[in-house]
Design a protein around this motif. Sequence first.
Motif, PDB file in Angstrom:
ATOM      1  N   SER A 493       0.828  -1.209   0.000  1.00  0.00           N
ATOM      2  CA  SER A 493       0.000   0.000   0.000  1.00  0.00           C
ATOM      3  C   SER A 493       0.860   1.255   0.000  1.00  0.00           C
ATOM      4  N   ILE A 494       1.957   1.227   0.747  1.00  0.00           N
ATOM      5  CA  ILE A 494       2.867   2.373   0.768  1.00  0.00           C
ATOM      6  C   ILE A 494       3.505   2.581  -0.600  1.00  0.00           C
ATOM      7  N   LEU A 495       3.976   1.496  -1.214  1.00  0.00           N
ATOM      8  CA  LEU A 495       4.669   1.623  -2.497  1.00  0.00           C
ATOM      9  C   LEU A 495       3.743   2.105  -3.610  1.00  0.00           C
ATOM     10  N   THR A 496       2.460   1.784  -3.535  1.00  0.00           N
ATOM     11  CA  THR A 496       1.534   2.109  -4.623  1.00  0.00           C
ATOM     12  C   THR A 496       0.625   3.286  -4.299  1.00  0.00           C
ATOM     13  N   HIS A 497       0.854   3.938  -3.170  1.00  0.00           N
ATOM     14  CA  HIS A 497       0.035   5.103  -2.807  1.00  0.00           C
ATOM     15  C   HIS A 497       0.292   6.232  -3.798  1.00  0.00           C
ATOM     16  N   PRO A 498      -0.760   6.937  -4.244  1.00  0.00           N
ATOM     17  CA  PRO A 498      -0.561   7.981  -5.277  1.00  0.00           C
ATOM     18  C   PRO A 498       0.322   9.140  -4.836  1.00  0.00           C
ATOM     19  N   LYS A 499       0.516   9.339  -3.513  1.00  0.00           N
ATOM     20  CA  LYS A 499       1.322  10.465  -3.048  1.00  0.00           C
ATOM     21  C   LYS A 499       2.758  10.075  -2.713  1.00  0.00           C
ATOM     22  N   THR A 500       3.107   8.822  -2.928  1.00  0.00           N
ATOM     23  CA  THR A 500       4.488   8.416  -2.692  1.00  0.00           C
ATOM     24  C   THR A 500       5.312   8.640  -3.960  1.00  0.00           C
ATOM     25  N   PRO A 501       6.648   8.524  -3.886  1.00  0.00           N
ATOM     26  CA  PRO A 501       7.486   8.786  -5.060  1.00  0.00           C
ATOM     27  C   PRO A 501       7.084   7.958  -6.279  1.00  0.00           C
TER      28      PRO A 501
END
Length: 626
Positions: A493-501
């Motif tokens: 979820s962290i890797l694919t969150h729209p606000k992550t790099p």
Amino acid sequence: MSKSLPLVLSGPIIRKSSATEVNLWLTTSERLEGHALIQWADNSLEFMITNLQCIQIGHHAWVYLLQCQADFPVNQALEYDIITQYGALSGLLPNALYSNESLFSFIIKDKADYVLHGSCRNPHYPSKDSLVIANQQLKTQALEERASLLMMSGDQIYADDVAGPMLMAIQQIIPQLELFEESLPDTAIPTSTSLYAHQHNLYQRDKLLPHYVDNTNFLSRWNLYKSRPIFSSSEHENHLITCAEFFVMYLLVWSPALWECVSLPASLPDPDNKLDKKWHACWKTEKIIIDQFVQGLNDVQQLFAHIPTYMIFDDHDITDDWNLTIGWENAVNGHPLAAQVIGNGLMGYFLCQGWGNNPEQFDDEFLDGFRQLFSDYTHDKHAQLIRQLTRFEQWHYSIHTTPKIVVLDTRTRRWRSESNTNKPSGLMDWEAMLDFQHELIGQEAIIIVSAAPIFGVKFIEALQKTMTMLGQPLVIDAENWMAHPGSANTLLSILTHPKTPQNFVILSGDVHYSFAYDIKLRHSKSSPDIYQITCSGFKNEFPNVLLRFCDFMDRVLYSPHSPLNWFTKRKNLLVTKRDPSVANNDKLINKSSIGELRLDEKGKPEQISILTAEGESISFLPKSSD
């Protein structure tokens, strides 16, 4: 200065380096007076050596981290030296200099656009050492062509798999350094000295190390598998036990200096003829390999002295399967000797690895706990320091280059299984995940260092899951990110969150083979670009026949259109395997090597390759459709 010991036992090693600080690590046989010198162009700065920058752990053992804080130029040639009452380091260690140097050279780069990386360096594995070939390449490069840094992502030593000649060398050095005498909570070996003199000291430590009773799986309930060793490595006959042993092993694998003080016989000394013939044969084989390993240590010393180097632990720095399950942790915590061995491993890690990664994480009170062990040793102080280390939650750190590098602690902040103490723990718990997510805020691109690959080989992960279901996770190291639903789903979820790099590069090791994947989010027009790059090991390899079988089965069973992919936790991600530039169908390269990564301005890989210990360069090319 001691007549028999060299002044510099190991080092210098360039550790955390930035535009505001340079940290130099070394270990010496005497207390130093003087200063560190850093110069460039027409500038020269001196930094006094102080007592706050050292920890004494023996009459002839001083660990220094010289913290030089100033405004340093980036992307420009720098030189350094350490001036002591015994002379300049450049004069005391002429072999640590490159042939065209009078001082040690290095460069601080603000961009991590060229990174050397890898893990898993076993001194008695029968291959060449890829750190040697890395240095031979580095010393031919102009300063501006050198890599920004060297990232060592775990298993810098193999504390649980030690060659007989290496253990004997360690125990020859300990009395010469006069390291502190350690009390052990065991009636058979009450002190470190009694351990070294014990009849089971060499090739028989499995008889001394503790066991526990496991009643958590069906085999143990039927009395087929009740008692098992806490230290589960299959090669733990020479497992390191004392703090002194952990510490000295680092010195012996990073520098040639102390090998001049060691004398190893060609045949295994066995005066009472108590050891099996297999150990005599093992000694002869290991002795040959260790001798070859020592011949390359001058290159290793040169490499560390000329490039900023960062490190993070994995299990073999402490012991195999470290914190794999909550059941394993409970067994360790329930046995004082086991807990002390783990603590001693963490002490060695701090002194030789952790301190230099990010010195600001460790205050004077933390350091004083180490200083007091030698100055006024008691077992209570030792136990108190171990409790402090095992509860410490700041081993992770970030390197503020472009892209930013986030180095994860996947060993001590685990997401324990609540359903079964014998199930593998998640590699990071919820709080650690939140800390990780915080490091990603505002970044366009990121480099993640995770000892274990986040995206591994599905067929191998399936084997690990099968053994876990049978109640035997330790048998096949059922240790991967996808083994625990909570940590796996949170991480994805962290890797694919729209606000992550939008650009993630993941650097990993651990597995003893090398591969590269490109990962995209399925059915999304705004998917981040994720690249999993694994290089392992520096001096270790996977059993080749088994790896070739696993590679084949993975390609057959988990092709892009295979329905089996829907049973994996990363089913919403499209994982594409890169093709190595070798003339076969193998996706997994099984060669001792060091990784080379080059990134473009946006943080995307321009070149993913490995440099093998034999000098062969193998690239991973983004054109596979398998």
